[in-house]
Design an enzyme around this catalytic site. Structure first.
Site, PDB file in Angstrom:
ATOM      1  CD  GLU A 220      -3.672   2.488   4.801  1.00 37.81           C
ATOM      2  OE1 GLU A 220      -4.385   2.302   5.592  1.00 37.81           O
ATOM      3  OE2 GLU A 220      -3.873   1.907   3.465  1.00 37.81           O
TER       4      GLU A 220
ATOM      5  CG  ASN B  55     -16.990   0.245   2.858  1.00 38.61           C
ATOM      6  OD1 ASN B  55     -16.433   1.526   2.934  1.00 38.61           O
ATOM      7  ND2 ASN B  55     -16.089  -0.567   2.039  1.00 38.61           N
TER       8      ASN B  55
ATOM      9  CE  LYS C 195     -14.118   3.618   3.905  1.00 43.19           C
ATOM     10  NZ  LYS C 195     -14.179   2.870   2.897  1.00 43.19           N
TER      11      LYS C 195
ATOM     12  CE1 TYR D  34      -9.514   4.176   0.143  1.00 41.74           C
ATOM     13  CE2 TYR D  34     -10.361   6.379   0.518  1.00 41.74           C
ATOM     14  CZ  TYR D  34     -10.251   5.038   0.846  1.00 41.74           C
ATOM     15  OH  TYR D  34     -11.061   4.731   1.783  1.00 41.74           O
TER      16      TYR D  34
ATOM     17  CG  HIS E  90      -9.592   2.267   4.932  1.00 39.02           C
ATOM     18  ND1 HIS E  90      -9.082   1.801   3.853  1.00 39.02           N
ATOM     19  CD2 HIS E  90      -8.117   2.625   5.637  1.00 39.02           C
ATOM     20  CE1 HIS E  90      -8.058   1.652   3.611  1.00 39.02           C
ATOM     21  NE2 HIS E  90      -7.353   1.900   4.770  1.00 39.02           N
TER      22      HIS E  90
HETATM   23  P1  CMP Z   1     -11.844   0.690   1.373  1.00 36.77           P
HETATM   24  O1  CMP Z   1     -11.349  -0.603   2.238  1.00 36.77           O
HETATM   25  O2  CMP Z   1     -11.666   1.940   2.166  1.00 36.77           O
HETATM   26  O3  CMP Z   1     -10.788   0.498   0.046  1.00 36.77           O
HETATM   27  C1  CMP Z   1     -11.282   1.247  -0.986  1.00 36.77           C
HETATM   28  C2  CMP Z   1     -12.715   1.894  -0.946  1.00 36.77           C
HETATM   29  O4  CMP Z   1     -13.254   1.982  -2.279  1.00 36.77           O
HETATM   30  C3  CMP Z   1     -13.730   0.948  -0.500  1.00 36.77           C
HETATM   31  O5  CMP Z   1     -13.130   0.591   0.972  1.00 36.77           O
HETATM   32  C4  CMP Z   1     -15.101   1.333  -0.816  1.00 36.77           C
HETATM   33  O6  CMP Z   1     -15.255   2.290   0.158  1.00 36.77           O
HETATM   34  C5  CMP Z   1     -14.658   1.847  -2.195  1.00 36.77           C
HETATM   35  N1  CMP Z   1     -15.461   1.081  -3.435  1.00 36.77           N
HETATM   36  C6  CMP Z   1     -16.289   1.614  -3.981  1.00 36.77           C
HETATM   37  N2  CMP Z   1     -16.534   0.364  -5.033  1.00 36.77           N
HETATM   38  C7  CMP Z   1     -15.431  -0.394  -4.632  1.00 36.77           C
HETATM   39  C8  CMP Z   1     -15.575  -1.884  -5.270  1.00 36.77           C
HETATM   40  N3  CMP Z   1     -16.199  -2.139  -6.475  1.00 36.77           N
HETATM   41  N4  CMP Z   1     -14.740  -2.649  -4.905  1.00 36.77           N
HETATM   42  C9  CMP Z   1     -13.874  -2.062  -3.791  1.00 36.77           C
HETATM   43  N5  CMP Z   1     -13.866  -0.893  -3.106  1.00 36.77           N
HETATM   44  C10 CMP Z   1     -14.911  -0.143  -3.677  1.00 36.77           C
END
Ligand code: CMP
Length: 140
Positions: free
Chosen positions: A128, A114, A11, A51, A117
């Site tokens: 995906e 984070n 990311k 998403y 993904h």
């Molecule tokens: P990802 O695994 O890519 O899937 C959805 C993304 O939304 C997650 O990682 C985070 O980058 C983002 N995100 C932001 N806030 C939240 C939350 N409260 N719970 C889960 N995903 C979140």
């Protein structure tokens, strides 16, 4: 156990800090092979569609903004039970809950930024992967 594929994204928070190589090393050390990879700057349209499953969640708009804030590296990973192997090395979504030795424990800034993904099922991995790669771009 079978050799399968999963989809991964490095990311914008990670590309901004020049962590692509360090994250790739952790993926490879976990037994995954990077069988396709490209660095792209997602459009809002792409991020919104990717998403879409989260579109009713309160973080959806911020997530689109974040995912289009800089380059990402989209990848296809191959290995034994690739979805689980990748999720194990990624760690929990929230870095506060991520185990020692995981990518998110090492690098994630917060629950949104984070660093990586990973697909959550074989079925979603196929969807995906097809969203970003054609068959000829994947070289196993
Ligand atoms: P990802 O695994 O890519 O899937 C959805 C993304 O939304 C997650 O990682 C985070 O980058 C983002 N995100 C932001 N806030 C939240 C939350 N409260 N719970 C889960 N995903 C979140």
């Amino acid at each position: 156990m079978a050799v399968t594929r999963t989809f991964s994204i490095i990311k914008p928070d990670a590309t901004r800090r020049n962590l692509t190589g360090k994250i790739n090393a952790m993926l490879e050390d976990a037994g995954l092979r990077i069988v396709a990879q490209k660095r792209i700057h997602m459009t809002a349209d792409q991020a919104g569609k990717f998403y879409e499953v989260h579109k009713e969640r309160p973080f959806y708009q911020d997530l689109i903004k974040f995912m289009t804030s800089g380059p990402v590296v989209v990848q296809v990973l191959e290995g034994e039970d690739a979805v689980k192997t990748n999720r194990d090395v990624m760690g929990a979504t929230n870095p506060a809950d991520a185990a020692e030795g995981t990518i998110r424990k090492a690098f994630a800034e917060n629950i949104e930024a984070n660093s990586v993904h990973g697909s959550d099922s074989d079925e979603n991995a196929a969807i995906e992967i097809a969203f970003f790669f054609s068959g000829t771009e994947i070289v196993g």
